[in-house]
Design a protein around this motif. Structure first.
Motif, mmCIF file in Angstrom:
data_model
loop_
_atom_site.group_PDB
_atom_site.id
_atom_site.type_symbol
_atom_site.label_atom_id
_atom_site.label_comp_id
_atom_site.label_asym_id
_atom_site.label_seq_id
_atom_site.Cartn_x
_atom_site.Cartn_y
_atom_site.Cartn_z
ATOM 1 N N HIS A 355 0.369 -16.900 3.924
ATOM 2 C CA HIS A 355 -0.955 -16.288 3.706
ATOM 3 C C HIS A 355 -1.924 -17.352 3.194
ATOM 4 O O HIS A 355 -1.593 -18.114 2.276
ATOM 5 C CB HIS A 355 -0.845 -15.140 2.706
ATOM 6 C CG HIS A 355 -2.065 -14.272 2.677
ATOM 7 N ND1 HIS A 355 -3.222 -14.624 2.015
ATOM 8 C CD2 HIS A 355 -2.311 -13.051 3.235
ATOM 9 C CE1 HIS A 355 -4.114 -13.679 2.154
ATOM 10 N NE2 HIS A 355 -3.582 -12.699 2.895
ATOM 11 N N SER A 357 -4.490 -17.327 1.279
ATOM 12 C CA SER A 357 -4.952 -17.238 -0.111
ATOM 13 C C SER A 357 -3.849 -17.503 -1.123
ATOM 14 O O SER A 357 -4.138 -17.671 -2.314
ATOM 15 C CB SER A 357 -5.558 -15.853 -0.380
ATOM 16 O OG SER A 357 -6.695 -15.630 0.424
ATOM 17 N N ASP A 394 -7.265 -10.535 -7.102
ATOM 18 C CA ASP A 394 -6.676 -9.800 -5.984
ATOM 19 C C ASP A 394 -7.231 -8.380 -5.956
ATOM 20 O O ASP A 394 -6.587 -7.430 -6.388
ATOM 21 C CB ASP A 394 -5.147 -9.776 -6.111
ATOM 22 C CG ASP A 394 -4.509 -8.993 -4.970
ATOM 23 O OD1 ASP A 394 -5.090 -8.991 -3.872
ATOM 24 O OD2 ASP A 394 -3.451 -8.379 -5.189
ATOM 25 N N ASN A 398 -10.888 -9.831 -1.806
ATOM 26 C CA ASN A 398 -9.609 -10.544 -1.667
ATOM 27 C C ASN A 398 -8.449 -9.554 -1.809
ATOM 28 O O ASN A 398 -7.777 -9.512 -2.837
ATOM 29 C CB ASN A 398 -9.498 -11.648 -2.734
ATOM 30 C CG ASN A 398 -10.623 -12.645 -2.627
ATOM 31 O OD1 ASN A 398 -10.978 -13.052 -1.543
ATOM 32 N ND2 ASN A 398 -11.186 -13.032 -3.755
ATOM 33 N N ARG A 399 -8.186 -8.763 -0.773
ATOM 34 C CA ARG A 399 -7.092 -7.795 -0.810
ATOM 35 C C ARG A 399 -5.795 -8.478 -0.393
ATOM 36 O O ARG A 399 -5.182 -8.146 0.625
ATOM 37 C CB ARG A 399 -7.404 -6.616 0.105
ATOM 38 C CG ARG A 399 -8.641 -5.830 -0.308
ATOM 39 C CD ARG A 399 -8.464 -5.105 -1.611
ATOM 40 N NE ARG A 399 -7.410 -4.118 -1.544
ATOM 41 C CZ ARG A 399 -7.083 -3.313 -2.530
ATOM 42 N NH1 ARG A 399 -7.726 -3.415 -3.696
ATOM 43 N NH2 ARG A 399 -6.115 -2.442 -2.407
ATOM 44 N N VAL A 400 -5.392 -9.480 -1.176
ATOM 45 C CA VAL A 400 -4.201 -10.239 -0.836
ATOM 46 C C VAL A 400 -2.957 -9.383 -1.005
ATOM 47 O O VAL A 400 -2.024 -9.449 -0.194
ATOM 48 C CB VAL A 400 -4.118 -11.515 -1.700
ATOM 49 C CG1 VAL A 400 -2.861 -12.314 -1.360
ATOM 50 C CG2 VAL A 400 -5.362 -12.356 -1.493
ATOM 51 N N GLY A 402 -2.530 -6.174 -0.577
ATOM 52 C CA GLY A 402 -2.357 -5.298 0.578
ATOM 53 C C GLY A 402 -1.892 -6.059 1.807
ATOM 54 O O GLY A 402 -1.056 -5.568 2.583
ATOM 55 N N ASP A 403 -2.445 -7.279 2.001
ATOM 56 C CA ASP A 403 -2.004 -8.088 3.144
ATOM 57 C C ASP A 403 -0.528 -8.439 3.028
ATOM 58 O O ASP A 403 0.223 -8.396 4.016
ATOM 59 C CB ASP A 403 -2.841 -9.363 3.230
ATOM 60 C CG ASP A 403 -4.294 -9.070 3.559
ATOM 61 O OD1 ASP A 403 -4.571 -7.952 4.029
ATOM 62 O OD2 ASP A 403 -5.144 -9.953 3.340
ATOM 63 N N LEU A 404 -0.089 -8.797 1.813
ATOM 64 C CA LEU A 404 1.303 -9.200 1.628
ATOM 65 C C LEU A 404 2.256 -8.019 1.812
ATOM 66 O O LEU A 404 3.373 -8.197 2.319
ATOM 67 C CB LEU A 404 1.491 -9.823 0.251
ATOM 68 C CG LEU A 404 0.789 -11.174 0.033
ATOM 69 C CD1 LEU A 404 1.121 -11.737 -1.331
ATOM 70 C CD2 LEU A 404 1.167 -12.173 1.114
ATOM 71 N N LEU A 406 1.857 -5.629 3.919
ATOM 72 C CA LEU A 406 1.999 -5.486 5.366
ATOM 73 C C LEU A 406 2.876 -6.601 5.939
ATOM 74 O O LEU A 406 3.718 -6.357 6.819
ATOM 75 C CB LEU A 406 0.618 -5.500 6.023
ATOM 76 C CG LEU A 406 0.588 -5.358 7.546
ATOM 77 C CD1 LEU A 406 1.243 -4.053 7.971
ATOM 78 C CD2 LEU A 406 -0.849 -5.447 8.064
ATOM 79 N N ILE A 407 2.689 -7.839 5.431
ATOM 80 C CA ILE A 407 3.506 -8.963 5.900
ATOM 81 C C ILE A 407 4.986 -8.725 5.573
ATOM 82 O O ILE A 407 5.870 -8.952 6.417
ATOM 83 C CB ILE A 407 3.001 -10.272 5.271
ATOM 84 C CG1 ILE A 407 1.631 -10.646 5.854
ATOM 85 C CG2 ILE A 407 3.997 -11.405 5.493
ATOM 86 C CD1 ILE A 407 0.989 -11.839 5.188
#
Length: 440
Positions: A355, A357, A394, A398-400, A402-404, A406-407
């Motif tokens: 990611h 960020s 976060d 910067n919705r890190v 939420g991205d993580l 999903l990852i």
């Protein structure tokens, strides 16, 4: 007035117009006026093209003085015309020639220069209309010598209340000068604060201190000027100033406390513009602006929270970005008990590190790299968590986290790992009785 008198006056007016049109001096003055404006236009164009500050239009991020210099460039043309006309009028008048047409042209030039100043320098729409519809007539009366007559007429309209004599001229003067001073205070305050905040050589906290002190100084100067315009003797205020000060101190102690708290916050460097803070009542956001009484916090959903400055001094406050903008966060998830935890941990670390960020890489200290560990043993599976470091907060843009999530979900699915969910096993102890009741 009868018809014969009107006819006589019309004949006299026609004779004056005829003599004026047949007088060579009239055409000479018209030629001078045309020459002056053509010369002023040519010189103004040359000057604006030669000076970079007035030739190239600045962008929105330019220094305020740079923007002001560009706008002032539009005043070069009427200013040159005004000065040139004044010099020519004095020369022609000393030579003994009539200058009535040149005097009229000079009056029009002054009005045009005043109008250009309003159009160039006054940004506020209401203030611009005030200067146009009130200032232009007053300037015209002054240039024609009729202003003193109007002032005398307004002074004759008065009202006496005890020992105080209130005149219409005094009321009009206070209203006009009060509006001008109010606009001048706001404009100079905004302009001065913009200049202070553009000083990159000074750290942001010192700039905010100077900005706040400048705002207070402008407010005090405007207040003193307004009192002077109202005719209030400032020396007399000192007699009861102590008593008023005590009363204001008791009644406005909250305002004074907030103002002093704002100065302390800026001086002790505990808070600055751009910091992300969380108050003890749960409100949180980015610091966007310091004011005399409060500080503006902007939340992620676009709302502005106005927090009194004294709350930052007396209450608990968490400054997430006080010394280091890097923050550590955690994402929790679960996997089945049959999962190969050791291999799963490694490919989750790799997926999280990709990611943009998330702080990762061989040059990053080991303790700041993404880490995946076991948290506990749950009812349905093994509870895991991923810890990672990032720049900033976060949340919001910067919705890190939420991205993580999903990852991690996609990575687990690609490797054939299902996230467990609560399951219950139902056992029927007496199957024969249950079967009979079901058939009935």
């Amino acid at each position: 007035m009868n018809l014969e008198t009107i006819s006589t006056q019309a004949d006299q007016l026609w004779l004056v117009i005829l003599s004026t049109l047949t007088n060579p001096n009239t055409y000479a003055q018209v030629s001078i006026v045309l020459f002056v404006y053509l010369l002023a236009f040519w010189l103004a164009r040359k000057i604006r093209n030669a000076v970079g500050l007035t030739h190239y239009e600045p962008d929105s991020s330019a220094h305020p003085m740079r923007k002001l210099a560009y706008r002032v460039g539009y005043l070069v043309y009427p200013l040159i015309a005004l000065i040139t006309l004044k010099v020519i009028i004095e020369t022609v008048h000393n030579a003994g020639f009539s200058t009535w047409l040149l005097d009229t042209a000079l009056t029009i030039a002054v009005l045009l220069f005043y109008y250009s100043m309003i159009r160039v320098l006054v940004v506020n729409t209401i203030a611009a209309k005030l200067f146009k519809w009130v200032g232009l007539p007053i300037l015209l009366l002054h240039l024609t010598g009729s202003l003193s007559t109007v002032i005398v007429a307004l002074e004759d309209i008065s009202l006496t209340l005890g020992n105080v004599n209130i005149t219409a001229y005094g009321v009009v003067r206070v209203l006009i000068f009060g509006a001008v001073l109010f606009w001048l205070g706001r404009a100079s305050n905004s302009f001065g604060k913009d200049i202070i905040r553009k000083q990159e050589s000074i750290d942001i906290r010192t700039r905010e201190v100077f900005s706040k002190l400048f705002e207070v100084a402008v407010f005090c100067i405007i207040a003193l000027l307004l009192l002077n315009v109202m005719g209030i003797n400032l020396t007399a205020l000192a007699v009861f100033g102590g008593a008023v000060g005590v009363g204001l101190g008791l009644g406005l102690q909250s305002i004074a406390s907030n103002f002093i708290s704002g100065i302390i916050i800026l001086l002790d460097r505990s808070l600055t513009v751009g910091d992300f803070v969380e108050m003890d009542d749960g409100s949180k956001g980015f610091v966007r602006e310091f004011r005399m009484r409060y500080t503006v916090l902007e939340t992620y959903d676009g709302k502005d929270i106005l927090v009194p400055n004294e709350k930052f001094i007396s209450n608990l406050m968490v400054n997430w970005t006080h010394k280091d903008p890097k923050q550590r966060y955690r994402v929790d998830f679960s996997v089945p008990y049959a999962t190969d935890i050791r291999s799963m941990v490694e490919f989750i670390k790799v997926a999280v590190a990709e990611h943009p960020s998330v702080i990762s890489g061989p040059d990053v200290p080991f303790e700041e790299r993404p880490d995946c560990e076991i948290d506990s043993f749950g009812d349905s599976g093994v509870n895991m968590f991923v810890e990672f470091w990032m720049e900033g907060i976060d949340d919001g843009k910067n919705r890190v986290g939420g991205d993580l999530m999903l990852i991690i979900f996609e990575t687990l699915r690609e490797n054939g790992i299902e996230i467990p969910f609560p399951q219950r096993e139902v056992r029927i102890l007496n199957e024969e009785t249950f079967s009979v009741k079901s058939s009935n």
